[in-house]
Design an enzyme around this catalytic site. Sequence first.
Site, PDB file in Angstrom:
ATOM      1  N   LYS A 115      48.380  47.116  31.328  1.00 21.32           N
ATOM      2  CA  LYS A 115      47.229  46.426  30.755  1.00 21.32           C
ATOM      3  C   LYS A 115      47.320  46.275  29.246  1.00 21.32           C
ATOM      4  O   LYS A 115      46.669  45.408  28.670  1.00 21.32           O
ATOM      5  CB  LYS A 115      45.921  47.142  31.126  1.00 21.32           C
ATOM      6  CG  LYS A 115      45.579  46.984  32.598  1.00 21.32           C
ATOM      7  CD  LYS A 115      44.135  47.295  32.882  1.00 21.32           C
ATOM      8  CE  LYS A 115      43.821  46.995  34.347  1.00 21.32           C
ATOM      9  NZ  LYS A 115      42.476  47.362  34.739  1.00 21.32           N
ATOM     10  N   LYS A 197      50.800  43.439  43.987  1.00 21.58           N
ATOM     11  CA  LYS A 197      49.604  43.791  44.787  1.00 21.58           C
ATOM     12  C   LYS A 197      48.534  42.708  44.643  1.00 21.58           C
ATOM     13  O   LYS A 197      48.451  42.033  43.609  1.00 21.58           O
ATOM     14  CB  LYS A 197      49.058  45.166  44.389  1.00 21.58           C
ATOM     15  CG  LYS A 197      48.225  45.181  43.148  1.00 21.58           C
ATOM     16  CD  LYS A 197      47.341  46.427  43.036  1.00 21.58           C
ATOM     17  CE  LYS A 197      46.477  46.275  41.785  1.00 21.58           C
ATOM     18  NZ  LYS A 197      45.525  47.291  41.501  1.00 21.58           N
ATOM     19  N   LYS A 200      42.257  40.780  41.845  1.00 21.92           N
ATOM     20  CA  LYS A 200      41.312  39.742  41.447  1.00 21.92           C
ATOM     21  C   LYS A 200      41.663  39.125  40.102  1.00 21.92           C
ATOM     22  O   LYS A 200      41.147  38.083  39.746  1.00 21.92           O
ATOM     23  CB  LYS A 200      39.902  40.321  41.410  1.00 21.92           C
ATOM     24  CG  LYS A 200      39.776  41.555  40.564  1.00 21.92           C
ATOM     25  CD  LYS A 200      38.640  42.437  41.048  1.00 21.92           C
ATOM     26  CE  LYS A 200      38.699  43.790  40.360  1.00 21.92           C
ATOM     27  NZ  LYS A 200      37.969  44.827  41.065  1.00 21.92           N
TER      28      LYS A 200
HETATM   29  P1  AMP Z   1      39.443  48.653  41.465  1.00 23.50           P
HETATM   30  O1  AMP Z   1      39.048  47.271  41.807  1.00 23.50           O
HETATM   31  O2  AMP Z   1      40.646  48.727  40.573  1.00 23.50           O
HETATM   32  O3  AMP Z   1      38.285  49.505  41.005  1.00 23.50           O
HETATM   33  O4  AMP Z   1      39.976  49.292  42.828  1.00 23.50           O
HETATM   34  C1  AMP Z   1      39.110  49.864  43.766  1.00 23.50           C
HETATM   35  C2  AMP Z   1      39.845  50.448  44.933  1.00 23.50           C
HETATM   36  O5  AMP Z   1      40.533  49.429  45.678  1.00 23.50           O
HETATM   37  C3  AMP Z   1      40.905  51.493  44.575  1.00 23.50           C
HETATM   38  O6  AMP Z   1      40.842  52.544  45.516  1.00 23.50           O
HETATM   39  C4  AMP Z   1      42.194  50.742  44.717  1.00 23.50           C
HETATM   40  O7  AMP Z   1      43.268  51.592  45.022  1.00 23.50           O
HETATM   41  C5  AMP Z   1      41.885  49.801  45.869  1.00 23.50           C
HETATM   42  N1  AMP Z   1      42.714  48.582  45.808  1.00 23.50           N
HETATM   43  C6  AMP Z   1      42.707  47.652  44.834  1.00 23.50           C
HETATM   44  N2  AMP Z   1      43.596  46.667  45.106  1.00 23.50           N
HETATM   45  C7  AMP Z   1      44.182  46.979  46.296  1.00 23.50           C
HETATM   46  C8  AMP Z   1      45.178  46.346  47.130  1.00 23.50           C
HETATM   47  N3  AMP Z   1      45.746  45.198  46.788  1.00 23.50           N
HETATM   48  N4  AMP Z   1      45.507  46.964  48.285  1.00 23.50           N
HETATM   49  C9  AMP Z   1      44.926  48.125  48.648  1.00 23.50           C
HETATM   50  N5  AMP Z   1      43.999  48.775  47.915  1.00 23.50           N
HETATM   51  C10 AMP Z   1      43.607  48.209  46.739  1.00 23.50           C
END
Ligand code: AMP
Length: 332
Positions: A115, A197, A200
Site C-alpha cells: 500500500k 486476489k 474491491k
Molecule cells: P477487508 O475488506 O480487507 O477488511 O477484509 C475483510 C475480510 O475478508 C478479511 O478476513 C479478509 O481476509 C477477507 N478477504 C478479503 N478479500 C478476500 C478474497 N479475495 N478471498 C478471500 N477472503 C478475502
Amino acid sequence: MEGNKKVIFSGIKPSGDLTLGNYLGAIKNWVKLQEEYECYFCVMDLHAITVKQEPKDLRRRSLELLAIYLASGIDPEKNTIFIQSHVPAHSEAGWMLTCSTYMGELSRMTQYKDKSKNSGESISAGLFNYPVLMAADILLYQTDLVPVGKDQLQHLEIARDIGERFNRIYSDTFVIPEAYVPKSGAKIMDMQDPTKKMSKSEENINGYILIMDPPEVIRKKVNRAVTDSLGEVKYNEEQLGVKNLMTILMTITGMSIKEIEEKYEGLGYAQFKNDVAEAIVSELEPIQVKIKGYTGNKAYLEEIYKKGSEKANYVANKTLRKMQKKIGFIPR
Ligand code: AMP
Ligand code: TRP
C-alpha cells in the site's frame, strides 16, 4: 469467556463495497461458527480511516456493513455485533501496545509495503501502525480464534508476537489467538487476472463481484471471467481461472473437486460458467433483499450496535484495566 465457550473475534473495515471474496473468505464462515463459539463481530471503522474516507460515505458504509452481517445470518441475539469506534479501549490498548512494538517488525508487513509503494513520504502513520490496532482488537477480548482470509495471516502472526511480548514483559495478560482460515474460499482470485486476489480496489470491475451486484451483472462478469483454451474443468495450477471458479462453486455448494470435475467432463466451459453464476446469484440474491431491508431500518441497526457496544465495552475494559495496572498507571 461466557461458560466454557471459546472466543472468536473478527471484523471487516467499511472502506469500500464488499466483494464475493469478503463474503466467502470471511462472513460465510462466521455464520457457521456462531453456534459453537462466543463471537464478537466488529465494523472496523478505526481501521478504515488509515486511508482517506469521505465522512458521509464512511457513515453509510459502516451501517451497510452491519446490515450485511445481519443479512448474512449473524444472529444479534447470539453474538456481539458492534462498531469499533464505540469501544474506546481499542484505541487505548492500541497505544499501549504500540509502545512495545518494533518499527522493524511493522515495516516487514507485506500489506503495508504494497500500500505504501506509491505514496512516498506522505504515507499515513496509521497505515504503518495498523497491525498494532488489529492486535489490540483481538487481544482485548481474550480471543482464541480469528476467522479471516489468507491475506490476513501475517497480521495474525504479528498480533500473536505482540501479545506474547506483553505477556513476557508484564506477566500473563492475554490469550494468544490462532488464525482460522477456511478450507475452501480463503483466497478468491480476481476473475480477470487470477494470479491476484479479488479486491474491491481493483480497477477492472469485471475482476470482482460485489455482494450488492444485481444478478444480471453477476452473470455477465462470470461469463467474461478469464479461463483458458484447454476446455476442461480441472483443478490445477495451469488453469488458474477455472480453478478459481471451481473454488467459488465448491465454497458455495459444498461440492467436492471430484464431483465438479465429473459433472462437467467433456462439456466445455459454457454450462460450467452458467452454473457458477447461478450458484452465486442464488447465494447472494436473498441476502441482498435482506440488506436492503436492514439499511432501511436505521432504528433497528442502532438498537443492535448500541447493545453490542455495551457488552463489548464491558469485556474490553476488563482487559484494558489489567493492562493499565500492569504497566504502572495509577488506577482511576
Ligand atoms: P477487508 O475488506 O480487507 O477488511 O477484509 C475483510 C475480510 O475478508 C478479511 O478476513 C479478509 O481476509 C477477507 N478477504 C478479503 N478479500 C478476500 C478474497 N479475495 N478471498 C478471500 N477472503 C478475502
Ligand atoms: N485487517 C483486517 C482486514 O483488512 C480487518 C481487521 C481489523 C480484523 N481488525 C481485525 C480482522 C481483527 C480480524 C480481527 O481484513
